[in-house]
Design an enzyme around this catalytic site. Structure first.
Site, mmCIF file in Angstrom:
data_model
loop_
_atom_site.group_PDB
_atom_site.id
_atom_site.type_symbol
_atom_site.label_atom_id
_atom_site.label_comp_id
_atom_site.label_asym_id
_atom_site.label_seq_id
_atom_site.Cartn_x
_atom_site.Cartn_y
_atom_site.Cartn_z
ATOM 1 C CE LYS A 137 0.693 2.245 3.391
ATOM 2 N NZ LYS A 137 1.543 2.555 4.212
ATOM 3 C CE1 TYR A 223 -1.857 0.772 7.354
ATOM 4 C CE2 TYR A 223 -0.866 2.551 6.820
ATOM 5 C CZ TYR A 223 -1.164 1.153 7.063
ATOM 6 O OH TYR A 223 0.837 -0.096 7.094
#
Ligand code: NAD
Length: 367
Positions: A137, A223
């Site tokens: 990510k 996140y």
């Protein structure tokens, strides 16, 4: 793969799993007589801090996969890694000869752990080489890059997943359950913040727009976007965002602190914050009949949470990376889409792009 090679690999995995301990006579007999296991081989691409300190050690806890190979641009790392993790020379690649991994049956999955701007290139090269892929990510610099990655894997008939380790972590899974099943009734609002105070190299790739795509939002904010999305189980429709910069010299190219508000279809509001200049780590949800929250929400371990009924009690220190890699290996073995497939990464990038758009326009933007 020839039978003897897979058997050799199985025996090696088994003994590695036991660390340096010698096999007991009973276990040796078992190893000699048991059929070859089907542990998938993973090759890590990019041996920086996350690969070195988290992913490689996590293989000590995996059941469905093992560290089979490495791809590095730094020749000095080859011997260090091959000595430490018993990686044979035939499974060591550099960025130039990487494509020849297509001929290597030891390697089933390529795990791209490079700076963000390289995720797309290596994902596509891996898929073309016939390998399944995990990309770290944030998935890529842009939504269209994410789409190209998904497309390349589809065309090659390979599975793609994103390194969203928290989907396999019990506190996070409880937040998903409480939110998506409306255990405390309809959700009213969400507050989610993630950040740290940058103390690292002022020339690091994370501070360069072309290499990282953005700053705290791309690295830490993803996140919080994930948090808002997995607690609601819905996709946000609009965003309003603003940026604050107190260290313009250090964060010349990328965002330092970003505040954003997401509007979900049924009126839920999520207030998110990301930063390279504040220590934040939480995911707090207010619902009609109570609340639930993680006050350590995105870490590798030491997770902490509570609800309006009392503290959550799970193992706060599971090996998230091992669970994540094992889940993907089992998806590959069953030819089943990962629950953190490429589409998950793309959806987050859509939100990221809308946040940057809103910062630039000063207005509410459609996602
Ligand atoms: P890092 O800087 O420690 O490592 C990056 C690696 O890429 C190094 O080995 C470096 O040599 C190599 N590299 C190759 N080409 C490069 C280039 N042009 N410029 C700079 N480095 C180059 O970074 P990291 O912290 O290991 O992060 C790598 C990836 O993993 C990033 O995408 C990051 O977002 C992701 N990450 C994910 C998590 C997670 O919890 N899922 C945690 C940390 C990092």
């Amino acid at each position: 793969m020839p039978h003897h090679a897979s058997r050799r690999r199985f025996i090696r995995n088994l003994s590695l799993g036991l660390g340096a301990t010698a096999l007991s006579p009973a276990l040796s007999a078992f190893v000699r007589s048991s059929p070859p296991g089907r542990k998938l081989g993973i090759a890590l691409v990019g041996l920086g801090s996350y690969a070195t300190n988290e992913l490689a050690p996590a293989f000590g806890f995996t059941r469905n996969c093992y560290l089979a190979g490495i791809v590095t641009g730094t020749p000095a790392k080859e011997k260090i890694w091959s000595d430490k993790y018993h990686i044979p020379a035939r499974n060591i690649y550099n960025y130039q000869n990487f494509d020849s991994v297509t001929d290597n049956p030891d390697i089933d999955i390529i795990y791209v752990v490079l700076p963000v701007f390289l995720h797309k290139e290596f994902t596509i090269r891996a898929a073309k080489a016939g390998k399944h892929v995990i990309s770290e990510k944030p998935m890529a610099i842009t939504v269209s890059d994410c789409a190209e990655m998904i497309d390349a894997c589809k065309k090659a008939n390979r599975l793609l997943s994103i390194g969203y380790r928290l989907h396999f972590e019990p506190y996070t899974m409880e937040m998903m359950r409480l939110g998506q099943q409306k255990v405390f009734g309809e959700i009213k609002s969400i507050d989610c913040s993630n950040g740290f105070v940058w103390g690292g190299d002022p020339n690091a790739w994370r501070l360069k727009k072309a290499l990282a795509g953005g700053g705290g939002l791309m690295d830490m904010g993803v996140y919080t976007i994930q948090g808002a999305r997995y607690v609601t189980g819905e996709e946000p429709l609009y965003v309003t965002a603003r940026e604050e910069k107190t260290k313009p010299e250090l964060f010349k190219e990328v965002d330092e602190t970003v505040f954003y508000q997401l509007e979900f279809p049924h009126g839920i509001l999520a207030n998110g914050r990301s930063s390279y200049n504040a220590n934040w780590n939480d995911l707090k949800v207010t619902a009609r009949q109570g609340w639930f929250e993680l006050t350590e929400a995105y870490r590798y371990n030491g997770m902490k949470g509570a609800t309006s009924n009392g503290p959550m009690r799970f193992d706060p220190d599971v090996n998230q990376q091992a669970l994540q890699m094992d889940d993907f290996a089992s998806c590959v073995l069953q030819n089943k889409k990962s629950r953190v497939a490429g589409e998950e990464g793309l959806k987050d990038l859509k939100v990221v792009e809308a946040i940057y758009k809103s910062i630039a326009s000063g207005k509410k933007e459609k996602i």
